[in-house]
Design a protein around this motif. Structure first.
Motif, PDB file in Angstrom:
ATOM      1  N   SER A   2      34.711 138.763-144.690  1.00  0.00           N
ATOM      2  CA  SER A   2      33.691 139.201-145.634  1.00  0.00           C
ATOM      3  C   SER A   2      32.358 139.390-144.942  1.00  0.00           C
ATOM      4  O   SER A   2      31.947 138.593-144.113  1.00  0.00           O
ATOM      5  CB  SER A   2      33.534 138.144-146.736  1.00  0.00           C
ATOM      6  N   THR A   3      31.662 140.449-145.316  1.00  0.00           N
ATOM      7  CA  THR A   3      30.313 140.622-144.778  1.00  0.00           C
ATOM      8  C   THR A   3      29.416 139.503-145.251  1.00  0.00           C
ATOM      9  O   THR A   3      28.386 139.233-144.640  1.00  0.00           O
ATOM     10  CB  THR A   3      29.714 141.968-145.219  1.00  0.00           C
ATOM     11  N   ALA A   4      29.780 138.835-146.338  1.00  0.00           N
ATOM     12  CA  ALA A   4      28.992 137.692-146.779  1.00  0.00           C
ATOM     13  C   ALA A   4      29.035 136.561-145.768  1.00  0.00           C
ATOM     14  O   ALA A   4      28.164 135.705-145.752  1.00  0.00           O
ATOM     15  CB  ALA A   4      29.492 137.188-148.133  1.00  0.00           C
ATOM     16  N   ASP A   5      30.050 136.534-144.900  1.00  0.00           N
ATOM     17  CA  ASP A   5      30.123 135.520-143.855  1.00  0.00           C
ATOM     18  C   ASP A   5      29.361 135.949-142.611  1.00  0.00           C
ATOM     19  O   ASP A   5      29.042 135.115-141.774  1.00  0.00           O
ATOM     20  CB  ASP A   5      31.580 135.294-143.417  1.00  0.00           C
ATOM     21  N   ARG A   6      29.118 137.218-142.454  1.00  0.00           N
ATOM     22  CA  ARG A   6      28.677 137.731-141.169  1.00  0.00           C
ATOM     23  C   ARG A   6      27.218 138.170-141.160  1.00  0.00           C
ATOM     24  O   ARG A   6      26.754 138.736-140.212  1.00  0.00           O
ATOM     25  CB  ARG A   6      29.526 138.961-140.796  1.00  0.00           C
ATOM     26  N   CYS A   7      26.476 137.924-142.225  1.00  0.00           N
ATOM     27  CA  CYS A   7      25.231 138.644-142.409  1.00  0.00           C
ATOM     28  C   CYS A   7      24.035 138.071-141.690  1.00  0.00           C
ATOM     29  O   CYS A   7      23.036 138.761-141.592  1.00  0.00           O
ATOM     30  CB  CYS A   7      24.900 138.724-143.901  1.00  0.00           C
ATOM     31  N   THR A 129      35.562 128.243-143.050  1.00  0.00           N
ATOM     32  CA  THR A 129      36.676 129.089-143.444  1.00  0.00           C
ATOM     33  C   THR A 129      36.379 129.823-144.743  1.00  0.00           C
ATOM     34  O   THR A 129      35.606 129.345-145.578  1.00  0.00           O
ATOM     35  CB  THR A 129      37.971 128.274-143.615  1.00  0.00           C
ATOM     36  N   THR A 130      37.004 130.977-144.896  1.00  0.00           N
ATOM     37  CA  THR A 130      36.831 131.777-146.112  1.00  0.00           C
ATOM     38  C   THR A 130      38.197 132.172-146.666  1.00  0.00           C
ATOM     39  O   THR A 130      39.065 132.640-145.928  1.00  0.00           O
ATOM     40  CB  THR A 130      36.012 133.047-145.829  1.00  0.00           C
ATOM     41  N   TYR A 131      38.358 131.956-147.946  1.00  0.00           N
ATOM     42  CA  TYR A 131      39.579 132.345-148.654  1.00  0.00           C
ATOM     43  C   TYR A 131      39.366 133.731-149.252  1.00  0.00           C
ATOM     44  O   TYR A 131      38.401 133.957-149.970  1.00  0.00           O
ATOM     45  CB  TYR A 131      39.886 131.337-149.748  1.00  0.00           C
ATOM     46  N   HIS A 132      40.289 134.638-148.943  1.00  0.00           N
ATOM     47  CA  HIS A 132      40.199 136.017-149.429  1.00  0.00           C
ATOM     48  C   HIS A 132      41.394 136.327-150.327  1.00  0.00           C
ATOM     49  O   HIS A 132      42.460 136.714-149.840  1.00  0.00           O
ATOM     50  CB  HIS A 132      40.169 136.999-148.252  1.00  0.00           C
ATOM     51  N   PRO A 133      41.265 136.149-151.647  1.00  0.00           N
ATOM     52  CA  PRO A 133      42.365 136.489-152.550  1.00  0.00           C
ATOM     53  C   PRO A 133      42.776 137.948-152.374  1.00  0.00           C
ATOM     54  O   PRO A 133      41.939 138.832-152.189  1.00  0.00           O
ATOM     55  CB  PRO A 133      41.766 136.247-153.938  1.00  0.00           C
ATOM     56  N   GLY A 134      44.067 138.186-152.413  1.00  0.00           N
ATOM     57  CA  GLY A 134      44.568 139.538-152.206  1.00  0.00           C
ATOM     58  C   GLY A 134      44.976 139.802-150.774  1.00  0.00           C
ATOM     59  O   GLY A 134      45.708 140.752-150.491  1.00  0.00           O
ATOM     60  N   GLN A 135      44.500 138.964-149.855  1.00  0.00           N
ATOM     61  CA  GLN A 135      44.845 139.101-148.447  1.00  0.00           C
ATOM     62  C   GLN A 135      45.842 138.030-147.994  1.00  0.00           C
ATOM     63  O   GLN A 135      46.575 138.223-147.031  1.00  0.00           O
ATOM     64  CB  GLN A 135      43.579 139.011-147.583  1.00  0.00           C
ATOM     65  N   SER A 156      34.737 123.615-144.063  1.00  0.00           N
ATOM     66  CA  SER A 156      34.370 124.017-145.411  1.00  0.00           C
ATOM     67  C   SER A 156      35.226 125.210-145.796  1.00  0.00           C
ATOM     68  O   SER A 156      35.811 125.877-144.941  1.00  0.00           O
ATOM     69  CB  SER A 156      32.881 124.376-145.496  1.00  0.00           C
ATOM     70  N   VAL A 157      35.306 125.464-147.094  1.00  0.00           N
ATOM     71  CA  VAL A 157      36.061 126.594-147.610  1.00  0.00           C
ATOM     72  C   VAL A 157      35.144 127.396-148.526  1.00  0.00           C
ATOM     73  O   VAL A 157      34.400 126.822-149.316  1.00  0.00           O
ATOM     74  CB  VAL A 157      37.306 126.133-148.399  1.00  0.00           C
ATOM     75  N   GLY A 158      35.195 128.719-148.408  1.00  0.00           N
ATOM     76  CA  GLY A 158      34.348 129.542-149.244  1.00  0.00           C
ATOM     77  C   GLY A 158      35.063 130.735-149.835  1.00  0.00           C
ATOM     78  O   GLY A 158      36.147 131.113-149.388  1.00  0.00           O
ATOM     79  N   VAL A 159      34.455 131.294-150.844  1.00  0.00           N
ATOM     80  CA  VAL A 159      34.929 132.528-151.464  1.00  0.00           C
ATOM     81  C   VAL A 159      33.733 133.413-151.754  1.00  0.00           C
ATOM     82  O   VAL A 159      32.602 132.940-151.861  1.00  0.00           O
ATOM     83  CB  VAL A 159      35.697 132.262-152.786  1.00  0.00           C
ATOM     84  N   VAL A 160      33.995 134.704-151.856  1.00  0.00           N
ATOM     85  CA  VAL A 160      32.970 135.649-152.302  1.00  0.00           C
ATOM     86  C   VAL A 160      33.008 135.685-153.822  1.00  0.00           C
ATOM     87  O   VAL A 160      34.079 135.830-154.420  1.00  0.00           O
ATOM     88  CB  VAL A 160      33.217 137.041-151.711  1.00  0.00           C
ATOM     89  N   GLY A 161      31.863 135.545-154.452  1.00  0.00           N
ATOM     90  CA  GLY A 161      31.791 135.377-155.895  1.00  0.00           C
ATOM     91  C   GLY A 161      31.959 136.648-156.701  1.00  0.00           C
ATOM     92  O   GLY A 161      31.084 137.011-157.499  1.00  0.00           O
ATOM     93  N   ALA A 169      39.361 130.959-157.375  1.00  0.00           N
ATOM     94  CA  ALA A 169      38.436 129.959-156.852  1.00  0.00           C
ATOM     95  C   ALA A 169      38.569 128.645-157.624  1.00  0.00           C
ATOM     96  O   ALA A 169      38.533 127.556-157.034  1.00  0.00           O
ATOM     97  CB  ALA A 169      37.002 130.478-156.930  1.00  0.00           C
ATOM     98  N   ARG A 170      38.745 128.732-158.932  1.00  0.00           N
ATOM     99  CA  ARG A 170      38.942 127.518-159.717  1.00  0.00           C
ATOM    100  C   ARG A 170      40.230 126.802-159.328  1.00  0.00           C
ATOM    101  O   ARG A 170      40.262 125.565-159.197  1.00  0.00           O
ATOM    102  CB  ARG A 170      38.955 127.870-161.205  1.00  0.00           C
TER     103      ARG A 170
END
Length: 301
Positions: A2-7, A129-135, A156-161, A169-170
């Motif tokens: 996610s670009t949200a991780d890389r910005c 770490t980032t969880y990407h649903p659909g991937q 840590s674990v993250g998601v894009v909102g 995410a829930r």
């Protein structure tokens, strides 16, 4: 990824909150995922780029090893996925055993196996770490998380909102161990009404920092003072948001360049950028876990 991780820009020392933190990004831009919100999805680097990335990382690892007069922390933020490349795994392990390195962290989608971390020092190596649903399936991602817990590695674990990610995410939060922090990055271009913000804040109590940009112009920032951004060729910048070089890692000019600075941009909307804005005080919020994005004293209570 996610670009949200890389910005954005830099991180403070993961263990002690002192010393110099380095945000490193080499030429690598390839990723095994095709997230629709990421411009680097399913990009493949040609062999010459991969070779250049490996050489640059090996040079950087050698510099860290030799620079023992400074306490260092390292956060790898590749545009693509680094842990599918052996040289990033080797660098993580090697740096984790250096006595002058407080923390070594990488941002990752957790697609690669994590057993190699058994060779790392778990007191120093950590993952963002980032969880990407659909991937990837939630079950597969959680299996990787369970293995990290077994290995004693901080993460840590993250998601894009995005709205379509909320149910996943829930479910993720309900299954993760309580000691694992789940963060949420506000999706680029998405506006959150009060109910949406409340829903995401129920998962990440610090989501409010991500949901709106922070005014930064002329405000004091740790970037360029105790945190820097380094590119593959050794060019040093205060952070990823400011293109002006302030020195080079390999000619020693970075040392004289470190000093208190104020931000030159109007606003900062990425966690690893605004976490360094001194008026926000987020270094205290994330004390001891700034690099891997884990708040101090997590879980609450």
């Amino acid at each position: 990824m996610s670009t949200a991780d890389r910005c954005g820009g830099g991180s403070g020392s993961g263990a002690s909150g002192s010393g110099l933190a380095i945000l490193y990004r080499g030429p690598l831009a390839s990723c095994n995922y095709d997230c629709p919100y990421c411009p680097f999805a399913k990009r493949r680097d040609p062999p010459d780029v991969l070779a250049a990335d490996r050489a640059a990382l090996e040079r950087f690892t050698g510099w860290v090893t030799a620079t023992a007069d400074v306490r260092l922390s390292v956060l790898f933020t590749p545009w693509g996925e680094g842990l599918t490349r052996r040289w990033y795994r080797e660098a993580m392990v090697a740096l984790s055993h250096l006595p002058h390195v407080d923390r070594v962290v990488i941002q990752t989608n957790l697609a690669a196996r994590v057993d190699w971390l058994a060779d790392a020092d778990p007191a120093r190596a950590a993952l963002w770490t980032t969880y990407h649903p659909g991937q990837v399936t939630r079950e597969r991602f959680l299996a990787r998380c369970a293995r990290l817990v077994e290995l004693g590695v901080r993460f840590s674990v993250g998601v894009v909102g995005l709205p379509e990610h909320l149910d996943e995410a829930r479910a993720l939060r309900a299954t993760l161990p309580p000691h694992v922090y789940l963060w949420v990055n506000a999706a680029d271009g998405h506006r959150y009404d009060a109910a949406q913000e409340a829903a995401w804040t129920a998962l990440d109590p610090l989501f409010g920092y991500s949901v709106r940009p922070h005014l930064s112009l002329d405000r004091p920032c740790h970037a360029g003072e105790t945190a820097i951004s380094v590119r593959g060729d050794g060019t040093v910048r205060r952070c990823h948001f400011v293109d002006e070089p302030i020195g080079n890692l390999y000619d020693g000019s970075w040392r004289a360049a470190l000093r208190p600075r104020t931000c030159v941009n109007g606003a900062c909307d990425c966690h690893i950028g605004y976490v360094h804005l001194k008026p926000l005080g987020l270094r205290d919020v994330f004390a001891g876990g700034l690099l891997e994005r884990i708040p101090a004293g997590w879980p609450p209570g």
